[in-house]
Design a protein around this motif. Structure first.
Motif, PDB file in Angstrom:
ATOM      1  N   LEU A  27      -0.289  67.154  46.518  1.00  0.00           N
ATOM      2  CA  LEU A  27      -0.831  67.197  47.874  1.00  0.00           C
ATOM      3  C   LEU A  27      -1.686  68.448  48.091  1.00  0.00           C
ATOM      4  CD1 LEU A  27      -1.022  65.871  50.648  1.00  0.00           C
ATOM      5  CD2 LEU A  27       1.047  67.121  51.290  1.00  0.00           C
ATOM      6  N   GLU A  28      -1.216  69.602  47.634  1.00  0.00           N
ATOM      7  CA  GLU A  28      -1.970  70.845  47.783  1.00  0.00           C
ATOM      8  C   GLU A  28      -3.307  70.753  47.040  1.00  0.00           C
ATOM      9  OE1 GLU A  28      -1.453  73.383  49.691  1.00  0.00           O
ATOM     10  OE2 GLU A  28       0.642  73.088  50.265  1.00  0.00           O
ATOM     11  N   THR A  29      -3.308  70.144  45.862  1.00  0.00           N
ATOM     12  CA  THR A  29      -4.544  69.971  45.097  1.00  0.00           C
ATOM     13  C   THR A  29      -5.518  69.075  45.850  1.00  0.00           C
ATOM     14  OG1 THR A  29      -3.338  70.249  43.021  1.00  0.00           O
ATOM     15  CG2 THR A  29      -5.507  69.225  42.885  1.00  0.00           C
ATOM     16  N   LEU A  30      -5.029  67.980  46.394  1.00  0.00           N
ATOM     17  CA  LEU A  30      -5.872  67.072  47.173  1.00  0.00           C
ATOM     18  C   LEU A  30      -6.481  67.786  48.376  1.00  0.00           C
ATOM     19  CD1 LEU A  30      -6.988  64.262  47.890  1.00  0.00           C
ATOM     20  CD2 LEU A  30      -4.836  63.837  49.087  1.00  0.00           C
ATOM     21  N   GLU A  32      -7.005  71.005  48.774  1.00  0.00           N
ATOM     22  CA  GLU A  32      -7.983  71.996  48.312  1.00  0.00           C
ATOM     23  C   GLU A  32      -9.301  71.336  47.921  1.00  0.00           C
ATOM     24  OE1 GLU A  32      -8.273  75.301  48.434  1.00  0.00           O
ATOM     25  OE2 GLU A  32      -6.430  75.159  49.597  1.00  0.00           O
ATOM     26  N   ILE A  33      -9.228  70.177  47.263  1.00  0.00           N
ATOM     27  CA  ILE A  33     -10.441  69.437  46.911  1.00  0.00           C
ATOM     28  C   ILE A  33     -11.195  69.031  48.178  1.00  0.00           C
ATOM     29  CG2 ILE A  33     -11.329  67.278  45.924  1.00  0.00           C
ATOM     30  CD1 ILE A  33      -8.994  67.493  43.864  1.00  0.00           C
ATOM     31  N   ALA A  39     -16.473  72.194  52.832  1.00  0.00           N
ATOM     32  CA  ALA A  39     -17.100  73.513  52.973  1.00  0.00           C
ATOM     33  C   ALA A  39     -18.490  73.544  52.344  1.00  0.00           C
ATOM     34  CB  ALA A  39     -16.214  74.590  52.350  1.00  0.00           C
ATOM     35  N   SER A  40     -18.691  72.732  51.304  1.00  0.00           N
ATOM     36  CA  SER A  40     -20.011  72.681  50.664  1.00  0.00           C
ATOM     37  C   SER A  40     -20.982  71.782  51.436  1.00  0.00           C
ATOM     38  CB  SER A  40     -19.887  72.192  49.219  1.00  0.00           C
ATOM     39  OG  SER A  40     -19.543  70.828  49.177  1.00  0.00           O
TER      40      SER A  40
END
Length: 96
Positions: A27-30, A32-33, A39-40
């Motif tokens: 979940l944390e990885t998702l 962050e992605i 943000a980009s």
């Protein structure tokens, strides 16, 4: 009741029969992605769920609520979410 991050971790753990620390990492990885993508300035489209989109807001006149003074609010970027038709239908089927 609000579905929190810990609730999501618990549900992922139960669904995939894995320990909570593995589910938390997924979940944390998702998240962050998603953060870095937004943000980009890129959009995130999840089929059947919806679209997260970054929108540029123009500068505008505002007012300080404490003092009542007029001020100019700087331009900024905000994230919006547009619900997919499938999700909209699923949400509204209980109302009918």
């Amino acid at each position: 009741m609000t579905c929190t991050k810990s609730t999501l971790i618990e549900k992922i753990s139960e669904t995939f029969d894995q320990n909570p620390s593995q589910s938390k990492e997924v979940l944390e990885t998702l998240i962050e992605i998603m953060k870095s993508t937004l943000a980009s300035g890129e959009d995130i489209m999840v089929s059947g769920f919806g679209k997260f989109q970054v929108i540029e807001k123009s500068p505008r006149k505002g007012r300080n609520p404490a003092t009542g003074d007029a001020m100019i609010l700087e331009k900024r970027r905000v994230v919006t979410f547009k619900c997919a038709g499938k999700l909209k239908n699923r949400i509204n089927e209980k109302i009918q």
